[in-house]
Design a protein around this motif. Structure first.
Motif, PDB file in Angstrom:
ATOM      1  N   SER A  42      37.486  22.639  41.057  1.00  0.00           N
ATOM      2  CA  SER A  42      38.045  23.869  40.490  1.00  0.00           C
ATOM      3  C   SER A  42      37.250  24.322  39.273  1.00  0.00           C
ATOM      4  O   SER A  42      36.983  25.523  39.092  1.00  0.00           O
ATOM      5  CB  SER A  42      39.507  23.644  40.123  1.00  0.00           C
ATOM      6  N   GLN A  43      36.862  23.367  38.431  1.00  0.00           N
ATOM      7  CA  GLN A  43      36.063  23.727  37.266  1.00  0.00           C
ATOM      8  C   GLN A  43      34.698  24.254  37.671  1.00  0.00           C
ATOM      9  O   GLN A  43      34.192  25.215  37.078  1.00  0.00           O
ATOM     10  CB  GLN A  43      35.926  22.511  36.351  1.00  0.00           C
ATOM     11  N   ALA A  44      34.121  23.631  38.699  1.00  0.00           N
ATOM     12  CA  ALA A  44      32.826  24.117  39.185  1.00  0.00           C
ATOM     13  C   ALA A  44      32.961  25.539  39.738  1.00  0.00           C
ATOM     14  O   ALA A  44      32.091  26.393  39.516  1.00  0.00           O
ATOM     15  CB  ALA A  44      32.291  23.178  40.254  1.00  0.00           C
ATOM     16  N   LYS A  45      34.066  25.787  40.474  1.00  0.00           N
ATOM     17  CA  LYS A  45      34.292  27.139  41.006  1.00  0.00           C
ATOM     18  C   LYS A  45      34.463  28.149  39.879  1.00  0.00           C
ATOM     19  O   LYS A  45      33.908  29.264  39.935  1.00  0.00           O
ATOM     20  CB  LYS A  45      35.535  27.111  41.892  1.00  0.00           C
ATOM     21  N   SER A  46      35.232  27.743  38.843  1.00  0.00           N
ATOM     22  CA  SER A  46      35.449  28.653  37.722  1.00  0.00           C
ATOM     23  C   SER A  46      34.138  28.964  37.007  1.00  0.00           C
ATOM     24  O   SER A  46      33.873  30.118  36.636  1.00  0.00           O
ATOM     25  CB  SER A  46      36.458  28.050  36.743  1.00  0.00           C
ATOM     26  N   ARG A  47      33.321  27.926  36.813  1.00  0.00           N
ATOM     27  CA  ARG A  47      32.023  28.170  36.162  1.00  0.00           C
ATOM     28  C   ARG A  47      31.147  29.081  37.013  1.00  0.00           C
ATOM     29  O   ARG A  47      30.459  29.978  36.500  1.00  0.00           O
ATOM     30  CB  ARG A  47      31.320  26.840  35.909  1.00  0.00           C
ATOM     31  N   PHE A  48      31.185  28.860  38.331  1.00  0.00           N
ATOM     32  CA  PHE A  48      30.391  29.695  39.227  1.00  0.00           C
ATOM     33  C   PHE A  48      30.856  31.153  39.164  1.00  0.00           C
ATOM     34  O   PHE A  48      30.042  32.084  39.071  1.00  0.00           O
ATOM     35  CB  PHE A  48      30.495  29.167  40.656  1.00  0.00           C
ATOM     36  N   LEU A  49      32.188  31.374  39.205  1.00  0.00           N
ATOM     37  CA  LEU A  49      32.711  32.732  39.149  1.00  0.00           C
ATOM     38  C   LEU A  49      32.360  33.396  37.818  1.00  0.00           C
ATOM     39  O   LEU A  49      32.001  34.593  37.782  1.00  0.00           O
ATOM     40  CB  LEU A  49      34.229  32.724  39.342  1.00  0.00           C
TER      41      LEU A  49
ATOM     42  N   LEU B 130      37.143  44.681  39.999  1.00  0.00           N
ATOM     43  CA  LEU B 130      37.321  43.416  40.729  1.00  0.00           C
ATOM     44  C   LEU B 130      36.599  42.274  40.027  1.00  0.00           C
ATOM     45  O   LEU B 130      37.137  41.168  39.884  1.00  0.00           O
ATOM     46  CB  LEU B 130      36.801  43.576  42.158  1.00  0.00           C
ATOM     47  N   ILE B 131      35.389  42.525  39.552  1.00  0.00           N
ATOM     48  CA  ILE B 131      34.626  41.475  38.860  1.00  0.00           C
ATOM     49  C   ILE B 131      35.336  41.065  37.575  1.00  0.00           C
ATOM     50  O   ILE B 131      35.397  39.877  37.224  1.00  0.00           O
ATOM     51  CB  ILE B 131      33.196  41.965  38.589  1.00  0.00           C
ATOM     52  N   ASN B 132      35.907  42.041  36.864  1.00  0.00           N
ATOM     53  CA  ASN B 132      36.644  41.708  35.635  1.00  0.00           C
ATOM     54  C   ASN B 132      37.870  40.837  35.944  1.00  0.00           C
ATOM     55  O   ASN B 132      38.182  39.900  35.198  1.00  0.00           O
ATOM     56  CB  ASN B 132      37.075  42.990  34.936  1.00  0.00           C
ATOM     57  N   ASP B 133      38.560  41.151  37.057  1.00  0.00           N
ATOM     58  CA  ASP B 133      39.706  40.331  37.446  1.00  0.00           C
ATOM     59  C   ASP B 133      39.280  38.902  37.783  1.00  0.00           C
ATOM     60  O   ASP B 133      39.946  37.919  37.399  1.00  0.00           O
ATOM     61  CB  ASP B 133      40.423  40.955  38.645  1.00  0.00           C
ATOM     62  N   LEU B 134      38.193  38.766  38.515  1.00  0.00           N
ATOM     63  CA  LEU B 134      37.698  37.422  38.859  1.00  0.00           C
ATOM     64  C   LEU B 134      37.299  36.656  37.605  1.00  0.00           C
ATOM     65  O   LEU B 134      37.558  35.448  37.487  1.00  0.00           O
ATOM     66  CB  LEU B 134      36.510  37.530  39.814  1.00  0.00           C
ATOM     67  N   LEU B 135      36.678  37.355  36.678  1.00  0.00           N
ATOM     68  CA  LEU B 135      36.274  36.689  35.442  1.00  0.00           C
ATOM     69  C   LEU B 135      37.493  36.250  34.638  1.00  0.00           C
ATOM     70  O   LEU B 135      37.534  35.138  34.102  1.00  0.00           O
ATOM     71  CB  LEU B 135      35.399  37.638  34.614  1.00  0.00           C
ATOM     72  N   ASP B 136      38.504  37.108  34.560  1.00  0.00           N
ATOM     73  CA  ASP B 136      39.732  36.730  33.838  1.00  0.00           C
ATOM     74  C   ASP B 136      40.424  35.548  34.516  1.00  0.00           C
ATOM     75  O   ASP B 136      40.915  34.626  33.845  1.00  0.00           O
ATOM     76  CB  ASP B 136      40.683  37.924  33.781  1.00  0.00           C
TER      77      ASP B 136
ATOM     78  N   MET C  11      41.214  31.869  32.912  1.00  0.00           N
ATOM     79  CA  MET C  11      42.571  31.326  32.823  1.00  0.00           C
ATOM     80  C   MET C  11      42.652  29.941  33.445  1.00  0.00           C
ATOM     81  O   MET C  11      43.281  29.028  32.892  1.00  0.00           O
ATOM     82  CB  MET C  11      43.553  32.279  33.513  1.00  0.00           C
ATOM     83  N   GLU C  12      42.044  29.772  34.611  1.00  0.00           N
ATOM     84  CA  GLU C  12      42.087  28.469  35.266  1.00  0.00           C
ATOM     85  C   GLU C  12      41.333  27.423  34.469  1.00  0.00           C
ATOM     86  O   GLU C  12      41.692  26.241  34.483  1.00  0.00           O
ATOM     87  CB  GLU C  12      41.518  28.584  36.676  1.00  0.00           C
ATOM     88  N   ALA C  13      40.272  27.833  33.780  1.00  0.00           N
ATOM     89  CA  ALA C  13      39.513  26.893  32.960  1.00  0.00           C
ATOM     90  C   ALA C  13      40.131  26.695  31.583  1.00  0.00           C
ATOM     91  O   ALA C  13      39.684  25.834  30.823  1.00  0.00           O
ATOM     92  CB  ALA C  13      38.070  27.377  32.815  1.00  0.00           C
ATOM     93  N   GLY C  14      41.165  27.469  31.259  1.00  0.00           N
ATOM     94  CA  GLY C  14      41.810  27.349  29.954  1.00  0.00           C
ATOM     95  C   GLY C  14      40.985  27.891  28.814  1.00  0.00           C
ATOM     96  O   GLY C  14      41.156  27.462  27.657  1.00  0.00           O
TER      97      GLY C  14
ATOM     98  N   GLY D  87      44.652  48.463  50.558  1.00  0.00           N
ATOM     99  CA  GLY D  87      43.551  47.773  49.912  1.00  0.00           C
ATOM    100  C   GLY D  87      44.028  46.822  48.833  1.00  0.00           C
ATOM    101  O   GLY D  87      45.215  46.497  48.730  1.00  0.00           O
ATOM    102  N   GLY D  88      43.084  46.392  48.002  1.00  0.00           N
ATOM    103  CA  GLY D  88      43.422  45.480  46.918  1.00  0.00           C
ATOM    104  C   GLY D  88      43.063  44.038  47.251  1.00  0.00           C
ATOM    105  O   GLY D  88      42.850  43.678  48.415  1.00  0.00           O
ATOM    106  N   THR D  89      42.982  43.215  46.203  1.00  0.00           N
ATOM    107  CA  THR D  89      42.596  41.807  46.360  1.00  0.00           C
ATOM    108  C   THR D  89      43.758  40.841  46.152  1.00  0.00           C
ATOM    109  O   THR D  89      43.629  39.655  46.441  1.00  0.00           O
ATOM    110  CB  THR D  89      41.482  41.451  45.362  1.00  0.00           C
ATOM    111  N   GLY D  90      44.862  41.319  45.601  1.00  0.00           N
ATOM    112  CA  GLY D  90      45.985  40.426  45.329  1.00  0.00           C
ATOM    113  C   GLY D  90      45.833  39.646  44.046  1.00  0.00           C
ATOM    114  O   GLY D  90      46.550  38.655  43.835  1.00  0.00           O
ATOM    115  N   LEU D  91      44.931  40.069  43.160  1.00  0.00           N
ATOM    116  CA  LEU D  91      44.732  39.365  41.896  1.00  0.00           C
ATOM    117  C   LEU D  91      45.520  39.975  40.744  1.00  0.00           C
ATOM    118  O   LEU D  91      45.775  39.312  39.745  1.00  0.00           O
ATOM    119  CB  LEU D  91      43.240  39.365  41.527  1.00  0.00           C
TER     120      LEU D  91
END
Length: 509
Positions: A277-284, A331-337, A341-344, A467-471
């Motif tokens: 999860s941390q690796a995914k968060s860093r990648f995103l 969308l990119i801003n939502d993914l970054l946020d 959040m997941e990484a704290g 439409g939408g991503t559900g984020l």
């Protein structure tokens, strides 16, 4: 009553032989006495006998005496069988008593006892013996049940003396768990501590102190003779008598190797998942940063082209280009946020602001969309809202934008109502309640449970149509939690939805 001192000298076997001898001699003696009695009675009545008559009288008397003796013996046997079934056992105990007291003086009181009292005493003694035998049989039955339970249970059960280091009992499960024989433990109780893993001996020895007054539990490792290591959970219990003194210790042990292995596997899986999860968060986060720079360039140049005097077709192309770039940036801003959040790593930045002005400025862009859809967008502010509050306006605006954009997206007619009120917690803290109510398509009750999960929407048909991503709602829910609040949803299909967000904020000094 006569009293004297009796020194028994015969053993139990000689006493038994003497009693049996009297049982044989008494019938013979009785036969002789009765025979003489009948012959004398005949002579007295009929006078002198001839030899022939004497033989006849003797034969008749002998038959009569035998019949009488046989009747007496039969009656005695019936009485003994009915009232003295345990006479042999009583004789043995009587003989054992005298044999044990053979070297000690015994005081004997002799008194005449009526036959009825003697019969009552004998019957009482018989009942006592029968009751004792019943209790002994019941005790043996209970002991057998307990033995069957302990010898067939998977756990190891043992009893240990409180006075000395001695194992009183251990069930066969010890051999399966410890890999050693029960006889070896009986011979050397120290095997128990010797089998404990060297790193756990201090823990076990402190718990198994013989002065322990209360039950305790331990988890430790043991080393079997074949080198295998197993995890053991044991419980040690002091057993007390009626005077509350500890007389022995009871223990029960269970092999929990499989449970510890499962726990270790679960910990490793959890660590692996967290690492992924941390690796995914860093990648995103990295990808989002890399994508935002070129997108900002695309949006900037599209705005410049929009200012130029372009033909209608090219102007429409530029409009769609800018709209698509802004949607992708959102969308990119939502993914970054979400990754932050997941990484704290998402931090709030509270600062003073004027709530009424903030709400009006935030709703202004949505008035255009509402007018285009012919939907009424109304704002209602509560009467007790302070003039100045302190919060992270960027994240608060993100919450309002997500709720309003969803409400207008799914509402085709009717209205969208925004109600804001503040409830004081103390002199310096308030709970701000933001409620957005629409008359849109609504949500099924089954979908409300997972509505705040990332990348979740009501159903696939909604995704295809709107439409939408559900984020958006997931991020809004997490932001509300970060601001010591919560987000709740109520909805009815075909009638609309109501989203209530409560956040905590301070009042400006």
């Amino acid at each position: 009553m006569k009293r004297g001192i009796f020194m028994p000298k015969k053993s139990s076997s000689s006493l038994r032989q003497a009693i049996l001898r009297w049982f044989i001699l008494l019938p013979l003696l009785l036969t002789v006495i009765l025979l003489a009695f009948f012959i004398g009675l005949y002579v007295h009545v009929f006078g002198v006998l001839t030899m022939e008559r004497f033989s006849q009288v003797l034969l008749e008397s002998l038959l009569t005496v035998l019949l009488v003796v046989l009747a007496v013996i039969t009656a005695a046997g019936v009485i003994i069988n009915r009232h003295f079934r345990h006479i042999d056992q009583l004789l043995q105990e009587f003989a054992a008593f005298f044999s044990q007291a053979a070297t000690q003086p015994v005081q004997i009181d002799v008194a005449a006892i009526p036959y009825r009292e003697l019969k009552t005493i004998a019957l009482s003694a018989n009942r006592l013996v029968m009751e004792r035998d019943r209790l002994m049989a019941q005790t043996q039955d209970n002991e057998e049940k307990l033995r069957q339970i302990t010898e067939n249970m998977d756990e190891v059960f043992w009893l240990e003396s409180a006075a000395e280091a001695k194992v009183l009992y251990v069930n066969p499960s010890f051999e399966q768990v410890w890999g050693q024989s029960c006889d070896a433990l009986y011979a050397d109780p120290a095997i128990f501590l010797k089998s404990v893993h060297p790193d756990d001996r201090t823990l076990v020895s402190l718990g198994s102190d013989r002065q322990m007054e209360h039950p305790f539990e331990r988890e430790y490792r043991i080393c079997r003779p074949n080198g295998e290591i197993r995890w053991i959970f044991s419980r040690f219990i002091p057993v007390r008598n009626e005077a509350h003194a500890i007389v022995r210790y009871a223990g029960i042990a269970r092999d929990i190797t499989w449970r510890r292995q499962a726990e270790e596997a679960l910990v490793k899986a959890k660590e692996a998942a967290e690492s992924a999860s941390q690796a995914k968060s860093r990648f995103l986060a990295n990808v989002s940063h890399e994508l935002r720079s070129p997108l900002n360039g695309i949006i900037g140049f599209s705005q410049l082209l929009d200012l130029a005097d372009l033909p209608p077709v090219e102007a429409e192309y530029v409009y769609h280009l800018k709209s698509s770039a802004e949607s992708l940036l959102h969308l990119i801003n939502d993914l970054l946020d979400l990754s932050k959040m997941e990484a704290g790593k998402l931090q709030l930045d509270p600062h003073p602001f004027h709530l009424p002005s903030f709400m009006k400025d935030t709703l202004a862009p949505f008035q255009i969309t509402a007018a285009e859809k012919k939907v009424t967008l109304a704002l209602t502010l509560g009467p007790d809202i302070p003039e100045c509050l302190e919060a992270d306006t960027l994240r608060l605006k993100q919450i309002v934008n997500n709720l309003l954009s969803n409400a207008l997206k799914f509402t085709h007619e009717g209205s969208v109502q925004v109600h804001v009120q503040a409830t004081p917690l103390n002199n310096s803290r308030f709970t701000l309640e933001l409620r957005v109510t629409d008359t849109g398509i609504g949500i099924n009750p089954q979908e409300l449970q997972r509505l705040f999960d990332p990348f979740e929407q009501a159903d696939t048909a909604t995704t295809r149509q709107y439409g939408g991503t559900g984020l958006g709602l997931s991020i809004t829910h997490k932001l509300a939690r970060m601001m010591q609040g919560d987000l709740q949803a109520e909805s009815q299909p075909g009638k609309g939805s109501c989203f209530t967000c409560r956040v905590e904020m301070g009042q400006c000094e």
